[in-house]
Design an enzyme around this catalytic site. Structure first.
Site, PDB file in Angstrom:
ATOM      1  N   ASP A   1       0.835  -1.198   0.000  1.00 13.16           N
ATOM      2  CA  ASP A   1       0.000   0.000   0.000  1.00 13.16           C
ATOM      3  C   ASP A   1       0.875   1.254   0.000  1.00 13.16           C
ATOM      4  O   ASP A   1       0.645   2.207  -0.746  1.00 13.16           O
ATOM      5  CB  ASP A   1      -0.914  -0.025   1.219  1.00 13.16           C
ATOM      6  CG  ASP A   1      -2.091   0.936   1.118  1.00 13.16           C
ATOM      7  OD1 ASP A   1      -2.412   1.376  -0.009  1.00 13.16           O
ATOM      8  OD2 ASP A   1      -2.700   1.253   2.153  1.00 13.16           O
TER       9      ASP A   1
ATOM     10  N   HIS B   1      -6.405  -0.501  -8.483  1.00 11.57           N
ATOM     11  CA  HIS B   1      -6.767  -1.379  -7.362  1.00 11.57           C
ATOM     12  C   HIS B   1      -8.283  -1.515  -7.266  1.00 11.57           C
ATOM     13  O   HIS B   1      -8.825  -2.612  -7.112  1.00 11.57           O
ATOM     14  CB  HIS B   1      -6.229  -0.834  -6.041  1.00 11.57           C
ATOM     15  CG  HIS B   1      -6.947  -1.383  -4.850  1.00 11.57           C
ATOM     16  ND1 HIS B   1      -8.115  -0.832  -4.350  1.00 11.57           N
ATOM     17  CD2 HIS B   1      -6.717  -2.492  -4.093  1.00 11.57           C
ATOM     18  CE1 HIS B   1      -8.562  -1.554  -3.345  1.00 11.57           C
ATOM     19  NE2 HIS B   1      -7.735  -2.569  -3.161  1.00 11.57           N
TER      20      HIS B   1
ATOM     21  N   HIS C   1      -5.592  -5.759   0.253  1.00 10.70           N
ATOM     22  CA  HIS C   1      -5.593  -4.420  -0.359  1.00 10.70           C
ATOM     23  C   HIS C   1      -4.202  -4.023  -0.852  1.00 10.70           C
ATOM     24  O   HIS C   1      -4.020  -3.650  -2.017  1.00 10.70           O
ATOM     25  CB  HIS C   1      -6.099  -3.397   0.672  1.00 10.70           C
ATOM     26  CG  HIS C   1      -5.944  -1.969   0.244  1.00 10.70           C
ATOM     27  ND1 HIS C   1      -6.848  -1.325  -0.570  1.00 10.70           N
ATOM     28  CD2 HIS C   1      -4.976  -1.052   0.524  1.00 10.70           C
ATOM     29  CE1 HIS C   1      -6.448  -0.076  -0.777  1.00 10.70           C
ATOM     30  NE2 HIS C   1      -5.327   0.110  -0.130  1.00 10.70           N
TER      31      HIS C   1
ATOM     32  N   HIS D   1      -4.291   3.418  -7.171  1.00 14.40           N
ATOM     33  CA  HIS D   1      -5.495   3.089  -6.403  1.00 14.40           C
ATOM     34  C   HIS D   1      -6.726   2.982  -7.301  1.00 14.40           C
ATOM     35  O   HIS D   1      -7.664   2.246  -6.974  1.00 14.40           O
ATOM     36  CB  HIS D   1      -5.711   4.102  -5.279  1.00 14.40           C
ATOM     37  CG  HIS D   1      -5.006   3.716  -4.016  1.00 14.40           C
ATOM     38  ND1 HIS D   1      -3.646   3.905  -3.822  1.00 14.40           N
ATOM     39  CD2 HIS D   1      -5.453   3.102  -2.885  1.00 14.40           C
ATOM     40  CE1 HIS D   1      -3.300   3.443  -2.630  1.00 14.40           C
ATOM     41  NE2 HIS D   1      -4.379   2.940  -2.043  1.00 14.40           N
TER      42      HIS D   1
END
Length: 361
Positions: free
Chosen positions: A172, A258, A272, A255
């Site tokens: 992340d 993602h 995540h 993101h």
């Protein structure tokens, strides 16, 4: 253009911090406290937590977190603590527990103390909660009025969590600098409410530098049960440097991609940060980054066990139609893809996904 940076009022990291929670709440002026706690932490540290409040003469109501971070549960807890004349809310545990505590404090207009027990994401420092339905489906993002009053990271607890969670946190955090760089180039408005500051961009850069320099060592130390300086630095990078870096530096393609990957059933068991790591490589291909930079990121991911191929995400590379759905979702209305310094179409994302996968292989 107005520049903005936001962060928790105080970030505290050290050993045995779980024993000092009562002290910290006392410094906030709280006379009654309400703590939402993960079941595992509740079973392991209930006595220590209660003792820290007892010695400070602060009545503490413990609420074991069960179910979902849903509107139903948040409203129920807000009503419960309103009847108890509570003056501070604590969230102790993982992501959904912490998001619930932040949402409850927002609804109740009370200070909130966040105590992450894993370093798997950069969410603890943010002024945002992710809400789900009672069935566990995504509901909405809840923007909060302010960042947490305190974020307290107990290294002794975090270091005992499964190593995969620390690695996911590094995945992340890996995107933070590259997304902040893209937002800086495009002049995007960040979650803080303005364009990026020198301070936010510097924290994002420090986050990447720390990961590359100490990430592998921290992983080996955690596996051996050692809380070394490398572990301390990576916990700070995962939680604080990345937390302030993403919120005030901005999100972009990594993101967005993602979010698209969450649409693929093959990724259901992928964390995540694991998805973000692969999506960061895809962003670099979208940007036509230098071969040296791409190689550096892929090498880092391989060394600590982050996915660099579609197969490692549980996605067949021949699944073009479903990958196109991922690409389209990443470019949907409101996606952080809009923060890239150039226009990105779904076909561009698909090509970059396939190029990243080929390079990863």
């Amino acid at each position: 253009m107005t520049q903005m940076i936001c962060s928790p009022t105080k970030y505290i990291q050290g050993h045995g911090e779980i024993l000092k929670l009562g002290d910290y709440c006392l410094k906030l002026g709280a006379k009654r406290a309400y703590a939402i706690i993960d079941p595992f932490i509740y079973s392991m540290y209930k006595v220590d937590i209660l003792h820290s409040f007892e010695i400070n003469n602060i009545p503490l109501m413990l609420r074991e977190f069960k179910g979902e971070c849903s509107r139903t549960q948040v409203d129920e807890m807000a009503l419960e603590l309103g009847l108890k004349d509570v003056e501070v809310v604590l969230g102790i545990g993982g992501g959904k527990t912490l998001d619930t505590a932040k949402a409850v404090s927002y609804m109740s207009e009370l200070p909130v103390v966040i105590v992450p027990t894993v370093a798997s994401t950069d969410a603890p420092c943010s002024a945002l909660s992710v809400l789900y339905t009672d069935a566990g489906d995504f509901d909405c993002y809840l923007p909060l009025k302010r960042n947490p009053d305190m974020v307290i990271a107990d290294l002794d607890i975090i270091a005992k969590a499964p190593a995969r969670l620390l690695v996911a946190g590094m995945g992340d955090a890996l995107s933070t600098f590259f997304e902040a760089r893209a937002c800086r180039q495009s002049g995007a408005i960040t979650h803080a409410g303005g364009t990026s500051t020198i301070a936010a961009f510097s924290l994002a850069r420090a986050c990447l530098d720390t990961l590359l320099a100490e990430g592998e060592s921290a992983l080996q130390d955690v596996k051996q049960g050692i809380t070394s300086s490398a572990v301390e630095h990576i916990v700070e990078a995962n939680i604080y440097l990345s937390g302030v870096g993403f919120e005030s530096g901005g999100l972009a393609a990594a993101h967005a991609i993602h979010n698209g990957l969450t649409m693929h059933e093959g990724c259901r068991n992928v964390l995540h940060g694991e998805k973000v790591a692969f999506a960061t490589i895809v962003q670099l291909f979208l940007e036509k980054a230098s071969d040296e930079e791409i190689a550096q990121v892929i090498d880092f991911c391989k060394r600590i066990g982050l996915p660099v191929t579609l197969k490692e995400l549980g996605i067949p590379d021949s699944d073009i139609d479903k990958l196109m759905v991922v690409a389209e979702a990443s470019c949907s209305q409101g996606s952080p893809m809009k923060n890239m310094p150039f226009e990105v179409q779904p076909v561009d994302v698909l090509e970059a996904i396939l190029a990243a996968d080929k390079r990863g292989q």
